[in-house]
Structures are given as C-alpha cells and as structure tokens.
Scaffold this motif. Structure first.
Motif, short mmCIF file in Angstrom:
data_model
loop_
_atom_site.label_atom_id
_atom_site.label_comp_id
_atom_site.label_asym_id
_atom_site.label_seq_id
_atom_site.Cartn_x
_atom_site.Cartn_y
_atom_site.Cartn_z
N PRO A 1 0.57 -1.27 0.75
CA PRO A 1 -0.41 0.13 -0.01
C PRO A 1 0.76 1.53 0.24
O PRO A 1 1.86 1.24 -0.08
CB PRO A 1 -1.14 -0.44 1.30
CG PRO A 1 -0.18 -0.53 2.25
CD PRO A 1 1.05 -2.31 1.22
N SER A 2 -0.06 2.43 -0.08
CA SER A 2 0.48 3.57 -0.62
C SER A 2 0.25 4.46 0.37
O SER A 2 -1.42 3.94 0.60
CB SER A 2 0.17 4.57 -1.83
OG SER A 2 1.73 4.12 -2.39
N VAL A 3 0.52 5.22 1.51
CA VAL A 3 -0.38 5.69 2.43
C VAL A 3 -0.08 7.45 2.08
O VAL A 3 1.29 7.64 2.17
CB VAL A 3 0.74 5.36 3.58
CG1 VAL A 3 -0.70 6.53 4.97
CG2 VAL A 3 0.57 3.68 4.49
N ILE A 4 -1.62 8.14 2.16
CA ILE A 4 -1.02 9.89 2.23
C ILE A 4 -1.56 9.99 3.19
O ILE A 4 -2.92 9.68 3.72
CB ILE A 4 -2.09 10.50 0.98
CG1 ILE A 4 -1.48 9.35 -0.51
CG2 ILE A 4 -2.08 11.38 0.50
CD1 ILE A 4 -2.87 8.07 -0.63
N ILE A 5 -1.06 10.92 3.98
CA ILE A 5 -1.12 11.95 5.18
C ILE A 5 -1.41 13.18 4.90
O ILE A 5 -0.23 14.05 4.17
CB ILE A 5 -0.14 11.52 6.03
CG1 ILE A 5 0.03 10.73 6.48
CG2 ILE A 5 -0.35 12.27 7.09
CD1 ILE A 5 0.83 9.22 7.39
N SER A 6 -2.40 13.83 4.76
CA SER A 6 -2.90 15.13 5.19
C SER A 6 -3.38 15.93 5.98
O SER A 6 -4.26 15.43 6.83
CB SER A 6 -3.30 15.56 3.34
OG SER A 6 -4.90 14.73 3.65
N LYS A 7 -3.05 17.64 5.97
CA LYS A 7 -4.17 17.53 6.95
C LYS A 7 -4.54 19.11 6.29
O LYS A 7 -4.28 20.03 5.70
CB LYS A 7 -2.87 18.66 8.50
CG LYS A 7 -3.52 19.48 9.68
CD LYS A 7 -2.02 18.96 10.34
CE LYS A 7 -2.91 20.26 11.50
NZ LYS A 7 -2.18 20.63 12.44
N LYS A 8 -6.07 19.60 7.07
CA LYS A 8 -6.88 20.44 6.21
C LYS A 8 -6.85 21.20 7.82
O LYS A 8 -8.33 20.71 8.79
CB LYS A 8 -7.33 20.16 5.78
CG LYS A 8 -8.89 21.59 5.02
CD LYS A 8 -9.85 21.12 4.09
CE LYS A 8 -10.56 22.32 3.09
NZ LYS A 8 -10.91 21.82 2.62
N GLY A 9 -6.96 22.25 8.15
CA GLY A 9 -7.14 22.59 10.23
C GLY A 9 -6.53 21.62 10.48
O GLY A 9 -5.81 21.81 10.97
N ASP A 10 -7.47 21.18 12.63
CA ASP A 10 -6.97 20.71 12.87
C ASP A 10 -7.71 18.81 12.39
O ASP A 10 -6.86 18.06 13.11
CB ASP A 10 -8.04 21.05 13.84
CG ASP A 10 -7.45 21.97 14.42
OD1 ASP A 10 -6.61 22.44 14.12
OD2 ASP A 10 -8.24 22.90 15.70
N THR A 11 -7.88 18.94 10.99
CA THR A 11 -8.40 17.42 10.75
C THR A 11 -7.14 16.88 10.19
O THR A 11 -6.96 17.54 9.08
CB THR A 11 -9.37 17.53 9.88
OG1 THR A 11 -10.76 17.79 10.92
CG2 THR A 11 -10.29 16.11 9.75
N ILE A 12 -6.38 15.44 10.82
CA ILE A 12 -6.26 15.07 9.94
C ILE A 12 -6.18 13.63 9.58
O ILE A 12 -7.33 13.26 9.24
CB ILE A 12 -5.06 14.51 10.84
CG1 ILE A 12 -4.40 15.45 11.44
CG2 ILE A 12 -3.57 13.45 10.27
CD1 ILE A 12 -3.59 15.37 12.84
#
Length: 132
Positions: A39-50
């Motif tokens: 698998p590929s894992v994509i970690i992103s963040k928008k404001g306080d939400t991960i």
C-alpha cells in the motif's frame, strides 16, 4: 502534528504482518491478500483534521480525525472500532478498541522513513514506508 508526516508513503518492508492479522482475527484469504498488498499511505491535514488514506490494489481505506478525539473507524478487515490518535514524543499513536480487544498502531519517523509498529497481545508487526 509534525509536518514531516505529511505526504505520500510507499511500503518497502513488512515483518510479522501475518502474525498481527491472525491476532486481530483476520481470516486466511484476507491475510493472503493483505500480505501481497504494497500500500501507499497518504497523510494530509486541513485545519485541525488529519486524514490518513491507505491505497492498494485490493482495498482503499480512509480515516479523518482530530488529535485526542475518539472516532468510529471501519478498518481494512472490516472491524468496527472506536479509535483515538494522539501525538506522543513525535509519534502518532493510534489505539483501536472493539469487542473487548485493543490494538495500538504507532507511526514514527526514523531516518526519513515512516516506521509503523502494530501491536496486539505481545505481537509486534513493523512496516516501513519511504516517502514518494
């Protein structure tokens, strides 16, 4: 959250994943597919939400959460868990609880790689990802 976690990561090595899945109660057919997946894992963040999105040829899952706040999660093996993610000493620590059971998934950065340790009942699975 440490910005170094953000981005796309590709699995490069995995140890004891079958043992870990067996301890979770995952059936043989699903374990075989799980062991084949890279698998590929994509970690992103928008404001306080991960958001952590895990993509493979077999299955794609996504969780979105705020640190320290419990949320409901349906895992890749279809467990319905109550999960919470916290930041501890630079690591993302995720605890999943279901049916009186508990597993911990710890994501940490070591030498530019993301090391993911999955632990249940004394079994430790280590999966290493490199940034794409």
């Amino acid at each position: 959250m440490c910005k170094k976690f953000l981005g796309t990561w590709k699995l490069v090595s995995s140890e004891h994943f079958d043992d870990y899945m067996r301890a979770l109660g995952v059936g043989l057919a699903t374990r075989k597919l799980g062991n084949l997946a890279k698998p590929s894992v994509i970690i992103s963040k928008k404001g306080d939400t991960i958001t952590i999105r895990t993509e493979s040829a077999f299955k794609t899952t996504e969780i979105s959460f705020k640190l320290g706040q419990e949320f409901e999660e349906t895992t890749a093996d279809n467990r319905k868990t109550k999960s919470i993610v916290t930041l501890e000493r630079g690591s993302l620590k995720q605890v999943q609880k279901w049916d009186g059971k508990e597993t911990t998934i710890r994501r940490k950065l070591v030498d530019g790689k993301m090391v993911v340790e999955c632990m249940i009942k004394g079994i430790v699975c280590t999966r290493i990802y490199e940034k794409v």
